[in-house]
Design a protein around this motif. Structure first.
Motif, PDB file in Angstrom:
ATOM      1  N   CYS A  58      13.322  41.152 -73.578  1.00  0.00           N
ATOM      2  CA  CYS A  58      12.098  40.243 -75.056  1.00  0.00           C
ATOM      3  C   CYS A  58      12.228  40.691 -76.352  1.00  0.00           C
ATOM      4  O   CYS A  58      12.228  40.278 -77.332  1.00  0.00           O
ATOM      5  N   HIS A  59      13.835  41.604 -76.750  1.00  0.00           N
ATOM      6  CA  HIS A  59      13.922  42.633 -77.508  1.00  0.00           C
ATOM      7  C   HIS A  59      15.502  41.522 -78.022  1.00  0.00           C
ATOM      8  O   HIS A  59      15.201  41.544 -79.416  1.00  0.00           O
ATOM      9  N   HIS A  60      16.302  40.795 -77.849  1.00  0.00           N
ATOM     10  CA  HIS A  60      16.692  40.146 -77.942  1.00  0.00           C
ATOM     11  C   HIS A  60      16.743  38.870 -78.857  1.00  0.00           C
ATOM     12  O   HIS A  60      16.872  38.951 -79.839  1.00  0.00           O
ATOM     13  N   PHE A  61      15.282  38.601 -78.250  1.00  0.00           N
ATOM     14  CA  PHE A  61      15.024  37.507 -79.471  1.00  0.00           C
ATOM     15  C   PHE A  61      13.904  37.801 -79.940  1.00  0.00           C
ATOM     16  O   PHE A  61      12.814  38.106 -80.297  1.00  0.00           O
ATOM     17  N   ASP A  62      14.404  37.211 -81.874  1.00  0.00           N
ATOM     18  CA  ASP A  62      13.243  37.405 -82.738  1.00  0.00           C
ATOM     19  C   ASP A  62      12.248  36.692 -82.545  1.00  0.00           C
ATOM     20  O   ASP A  62      11.232  37.079 -82.992  1.00  0.00           O
ATOM     21  N   VAL A  63      12.028  35.970 -81.867  1.00  0.00           N
ATOM     22  CA  VAL A  63      11.283  34.497 -81.826  1.00  0.00           C
ATOM     23  C   VAL A  63      10.199  35.504 -80.814  1.00  0.00           C
ATOM     24  O   VAL A  63       8.710  35.346 -81.037  1.00  0.00           O
ATOM     25  N   PHE A  64       9.732  36.091 -80.491  1.00  0.00           N
ATOM     26  CA  PHE A  64       8.910  37.435 -80.198  1.00  0.00           C
ATOM     27  C   PHE A  64       8.827  38.376 -81.124  1.00  0.00           C
ATOM     28  O   PHE A  64       9.657  39.289 -81.006  1.00  0.00           O
ATOM     29  N   GLN A  65       7.632  38.145 -80.830  1.00  0.00           N
ATOM     30  CA  GLN A  65       7.551  39.056 -82.158  1.00  0.00           C
ATOM     31  C   GLN A  65       6.888  40.314 -81.849  1.00  0.00           C
ATOM     32  O   GLN A  65       6.640  41.782 -82.632  1.00  0.00           O
ATOM     33  N   ALA A 113       9.943  27.696 -84.312  1.00  0.00           N
ATOM     34  CA  ALA A 113       9.959  28.444 -85.348  1.00  0.00           C
ATOM     35  C   ALA A 113      10.638  27.791 -86.212  1.00  0.00           C
ATOM     36  O   ALA A 113      10.356  28.373 -87.804  1.00  0.00           O
ATOM     37  N   GLU A 114      11.794  26.649 -85.897  1.00  0.00           N
ATOM     38  CA  GLU A 114      12.529  26.076 -87.032  1.00  0.00           C
ATOM     39  C   GLU A 114      11.920  25.406 -87.465  1.00  0.00           C
ATOM     40  O   GLU A 114      11.430  24.924 -88.621  1.00  0.00           O
ATOM     41  N   LEU A 115      10.558  24.732 -87.169  1.00  0.00           N
ATOM     42  CA  LEU A 115       9.333  23.971 -87.916  1.00  0.00           C
ATOM     43  C   LEU A 115       8.691  24.511 -88.635  1.00  0.00           C
ATOM     44  O   LEU A 115       8.134  23.671 -89.840  1.00  0.00           O
ATOM     45  N   ILE A 168      11.998  32.704 -69.213  1.00  0.00           N
ATOM     46  CA  ILE A 168      12.332  33.279 -70.606  1.00  0.00           C
ATOM     47  C   ILE A 168      13.569  32.131 -70.834  1.00  0.00           C
ATOM     48  O   ILE A 168      13.137  32.034 -72.689  1.00  0.00           O
ATOM     49  N   ILE A 169      14.046  32.296 -70.674  1.00  0.00           N
ATOM     50  CA  ILE A 169      15.543  31.917 -71.368  1.00  0.00           C
ATOM     51  C   ILE A 169      14.924  30.248 -71.889  1.00  0.00           C
ATOM     52  O   ILE A 169      15.270  29.550 -73.207  1.00  0.00           O
ATOM     53  N   THR A 170      14.965  29.828 -71.391  1.00  0.00           N
ATOM     54  CA  THR A 170      14.753  27.918 -71.443  1.00  0.00           C
ATOM     55  C   THR A 170      13.588  28.111 -72.531  1.00  0.00           C
ATOM     56  O   THR A 170      13.291  26.731 -73.123  1.00  0.00           O
ATOM     57  N   ASP A 171      12.523  29.179 -71.873  1.00  0.00           N
ATOM     58  CA  ASP A 171      11.056  28.548 -73.055  1.00  0.00           C
ATOM     59  C   ASP A 171      11.715  29.249 -74.452  1.00  0.00           C
ATOM     60  O   ASP A 171      11.351  28.917 -75.616  1.00  0.00           O
ATOM     61  N   VAL A 172      12.369  29.971 -74.729  1.00  0.00           N
ATOM     62  CA  VAL A 172      12.551  30.601 -75.805  1.00  0.00           C
ATOM     63  C   VAL A 172      13.568  29.307 -76.667  1.00  0.00           C
ATOM     64  O   VAL A 172      13.635  29.365 -78.134  1.00  0.00           O
ATOM     65  N   GLU A 173      14.183  28.305 -76.330  1.00  0.00           N
ATOM     66  CA  GLU A 173      14.896  27.007 -76.613  1.00  0.00           C
ATOM     67  C   GLU A 173      13.244  26.188 -77.303  1.00  0.00           C
ATOM     68  O   GLU A 173      13.833  26.119 -78.887  1.00  0.00           O
ATOM     69  N   VAL A 174      12.992  26.609 -76.725  1.00  0.00           N
ATOM     70  CA  VAL A 174      11.051  26.010 -77.530  1.00  0.00           C
ATOM     71  C   VAL A 174      10.758  26.540 -78.535  1.00  0.00           C
ATOM     72  O   VAL A 174      10.724  26.128 -79.893  1.00  0.00           O
ATOM     73  N   LEU A 175       9.931  27.927 -77.887  1.00  0.00           N
ATOM     74  CA  LEU A 175      10.250  28.662 -78.983  1.00  0.00           C
ATOM     75  C   LEU A 175      10.655  29.136 -80.379  1.00  0.00           C
ATOM     76  O   LEU A 175      10.735  28.417 -81.770  1.00  0.00           O
ATOM     77  N   ASN A 176      12.058  28.895 -80.374  1.00  0.00           N
ATOM     78  CA  ASN A 176      12.767  28.899 -81.296  1.00  0.00           C
ATOM     79  C   ASN A 176      13.163  27.314 -82.494  1.00  0.00           C
ATOM     80  O   ASN A 176      13.226  27.771 -83.368  1.00  0.00           O
ATOM     81  N   MET A 177      13.108  25.867 -81.553  1.00  0.00           N
ATOM     82  CA  MET A 177      12.593  24.940 -82.086  1.00  0.00           C
ATOM     83  C   MET A 177      10.960  25.248 -83.193  1.00  0.00           C
ATOM     84  O   MET A 177      10.968  24.381 -84.027  1.00  0.00           O
TER      85      MET A 177
END
Lengths: 513, 513
Positions: B154-161, B404-406, B393-402
């Motif tokens: 969770c710490h690794h991915f900025d998209v989890f705030q 965040a891009e939006l 968590i990894i495959t969902d982060v891909e969606v969350l990152n996108m």
């Protein structure tokens, strides 16, 4: 309280009569888009993109490979230099004024007719794949059997309101293939069919088969589209021979062209969403103009399919944020023109895995929030369109069905809020299984999934620990085994088959290019 | 033209200097929701639901199991009969007037602080699972190791705030578990931490650890939330002892409660969206009122997590159309109150398969279009919360990152439309790989996926034909191997560890119920 304590339910069951709660009834055939349109650009930016598209057509021009189309453009007022056609904004304005804003596609049954206009919502399965794949038989070149089976699967689900050229039946000779695909679409389904634009002779064969099988007159056929084709420009700024011929043939005969530049940002289109959609818009306007020059009022649908490539490898990507934003921008331009418009979902994944699911759904939401009228490749599309998956069509339909449920909305009247029948009928920490409101609605309130499984881990494990793909295999196998198809008039079928036999004996019609 | 023909790029590379195109720089830490809010009910219907919630609290009441909380309600003006508390609308109005509309959560680093208000958007991974699962080690009871690893992911991915109580470390004794989870969140991440509401002694321990480790004064700690808890009511209409105690403790100490009735339509809530959300709204208002009676202005977040059960089996379902509509309705009521609000995604699937992906994403879009401030269970949640998956968590982060891009939007100025640098720079049927616009942006224009694979079928097969789950395994293993963590002040760490040792010697603090 438990379910068994509900006297009302016991009473009705005791007599062997109907259940207390009615069966669920859904209508996925005529959908309106309930999602608020999202804008990625300001109205000024959209106007600037439209203006740049007009400038592109005036100053840079379109390369048109079909002499007949060049001549139509020339007579319509375009400046022509060899194959380059420079189209003035007055011509575009005139075309947008005559292109219909609302189109009814005539299917085999009236309750299968489709309405295409801004605000309506039509789904179509993945299209145009050279390969088919499923867990039982693996990945293989598309065959007649695959085309027939895919037609049956598409026919089964109401949420597909139109047919697509799902998979290429590569084992049918190309000069006879249009007979096969049209006969299949006429006999295995009564939905709005697709006809390839692969030259005038094939189109004329298909129109004749459709007209006679549907039992309409020449005038009736010309008065409303009974089929459609997809026109892809060769981006950037090229209209090739079969596509230009298709635009002319379909417009002249009152049939529907869905004009769709297929533009990958960074490859055959600018790397930016704004640039790529400006190019796509210009090409779509050029093609739409050709249809209106041929026949003012001819049915034509504005289209976009813009995603990006991976700049490291050049490989196409789908369901990305850029794809999503391109759909939003295209929707804004479609509303700027007022025309119905098609967009596309899809996946780049090589198997129906989590990537495939996430890409397709992300693409869908871009289309839905872009206000698309027709969403192509809404189910089953893998490898960026190089294969269609039997399992993926099932798992994607689950999503489409739930989106169709969202189209129906929900009520919040006195009965639904349910102060008397639910809120005050259950004690603190109690449950609502037997509340009067629940008993009246337990059969009808919720969507029933076709492949999603809600069993807990233990039960699911005991049942074989099948993932969604494995369960989907059984779903499509059951649909194919049931082989439900519309009733067909025997005389018309004989006429159709005689026509195909005659034209086959005459040598069929090779595709033109 | 090819890439090699671009003189600009060659020039900068020749000197060994920086590349012509800048590296990609994204900010996923401070997001605003760009999606237009969708309404499922009319404003009149929402007003009727709010009115019915008030009536429910006035006439039906809440059962409150903690005497101290009953007393707070009584002193605040509620009518009390034994454990039943009947809350007047004047009390609700007063609470909604003092509850803050904008809350800043203080993390370990200022650039990790989170803003909670309508319009801001914060993601949190799946939470509260008793089990963990991954492809390498299988499904097992959650352990300390799992909790630590999940914290690192969770710490690794900025998209989890913000952090979540991801997985229950069942191998840590319950009277010491809060020491472990708090120490882990303080040392392996600097994001906004979670503290369980399992009785006053645990909460006080955690507050002291946080205050000292963050180096803030008592006043500084009380002035802004440095952690949060989740308060689930026991629907229908019950507030149990630890939850009521948590509301009081967190409010009194200026820490954040996220009040979330977890209501499954047809089971512990009415079968209708309107009824279930009316109940959820009533319970949330009651809990919010308790916080404001304890300390006017105490930070509190409105919350909803409402999905449906499968009426055939009673099993919970997630990512359904009913779940989606419940999120929309809750968002309307949250905007009605003006408070920041949390919603939830999630999946009922037993493995990270296509169902899991589709359910989670469907749930996400309901939250996003419902205008949720905090989306919990946004990644990694399987089995309706009974397990968290390392791959998911990894495959969902891909969606969350996108997503965040939006949030970042796109530009459509002269440079992006690119008439001179792209549209007029490429001949018909050419490509844009080397257009000036492309060369300036090829490194920065598109999101770079972490697990999605765009290789074609042949290349993908040669590389081992790994599906998204198999690739995700390597992604999380690499993140854990890198073991990136924030720098920690040695003195504060010693203080923390000494505190834990002392309190452990004193017997810790068993959870209360």
């Amino acid at each position: 309280m438990t379910l068994r304590e509900n006297t009302g339910r016991r009473r009705t069951r005791r007599g062997g009569g109907p259940k207390a709660a009615p069966e669920r009834n859904v209508n996925y055939r005529n959908l309106r888009n309930p999602f608020p349109p999202m804008e990625v650009f300001s109205s000024d930016q959209i106007a600037a993109m439209h203006e740049t598209s007009l400038r592109t057509l005036e100053e840079l021009g379109m390369k048109v490979l079909l002499p007949e189309a060049v001549e139509v453009f020339r007579k319509g007022g375009a400046r022509v230099v060899d194959q380059m056609v420079y189209i003035g904004r007055d011509m575009i304005d005139a075309a947008l004024a005559t292109a219909p804003k609302s189109i009814t596609g005539r299917a085999g049954a009236r309750d299968r007719d489709i309405l295409l206009e801004l605000g309506s919502l039509v789904f179509q399965p993945g299209a145009g794949a050279p390969h088919a794949t499923d867990l039982a038989r693996g990945r293989r070149p598309g065959s007649a059997r695959d085309f027939r089976e895919y037609t049956t699967l598409c026919h089964h689900f109401d949420v597909f309101q139109m047919m697509s050229p799902s998979v290429e039946p590569q084992d049918v000779p190309t000069h006879l293939r249009h007979f096969f695909t049209t006969e299949t679409q006429l006999t295995l389904t009564d939905k709005f069919p697709f006809v390839f634009a692969r030259g005038t002779p094939q189109a004329m064969d298909c129109f004749e088969m459709l007209r006679d099988f549907r039992g309409v007159t020449d005038d009736g056929f010309a008065a409303a589209p009974h089929c459609y084709t997809i026109i892809n420009t060769n981006s950037p700024r090229t209209l090739d021979i079969p596509m230009a011929q298709g635009l002319i043939d379909f417009a002249r005969n009152g049939q529907l062209s869905i004009v769709t530049p297929f533009t990958l940002m960074g490859a055959m289109a600018p790397i930016t969403v704004a640039g790529a959609i400006t190019l796509s818009h210009a090409e779509a306007l050029a093609a739409i103009t050709l249809t209106q020059l041929v026949k003012p009022g001819a049915p034509v649908c504005y289209g976009t399919f813009t995603s990006n490539v991976d700049m490291k490898s050049g490989a196409p990507a789908f369901g990305t944020s850029a794809h999503f934003q391109a759909s939003l921008a295209a929707g804004q331009l479609a509303r700027f023109t007022g025309l119905p418009w098609r967009s596309a979902a899809g996946s780049a994944s090589n198997v129906n895995d989590v990537q495939a699911a996430n890409e397709n759904q992300m693409g869908l939401w871009g289309c839905l929030m872009g206000g698309a009228t027709v969403i192509i490749h809404a189910a089953g599309w893998l490898e960026g369109g190089l294969s269609v998956s039997y399992e993926k069509i099932i798992t994607d339909v689950e999503v489409l069905n739930m989106i169709a449920e969202l189209c129906a909305g929900k009520q919040a009247g006195v009965d639904e809020i349910g102060f008397d029948t639910a809120l005050s009928a259950v004690e603190p920490s109690g449950h609502f299984f037997a509340a009067p409101q629940t008993m009246a609605r337990y059969n009808t309130e919720f969507y029933q999934p076709i492949v999603h499984d809600y069993a807990n881990f233990g039960t699911w494990t005991e049942r074989g620990a099948q993932d969604a793909n494995q369960r989907a295999t059984k779903v499509w196998q059951d649909i194919l085994a049931a082989d439900a198809r519309p009733s067909v008039d025997g005389e018309r079928l004989e006429t159709l088959q005689n026509f195909i036999a005659k034209r086959t004996a005459e040598g069929g019609a090779p595709p033109e290019s």
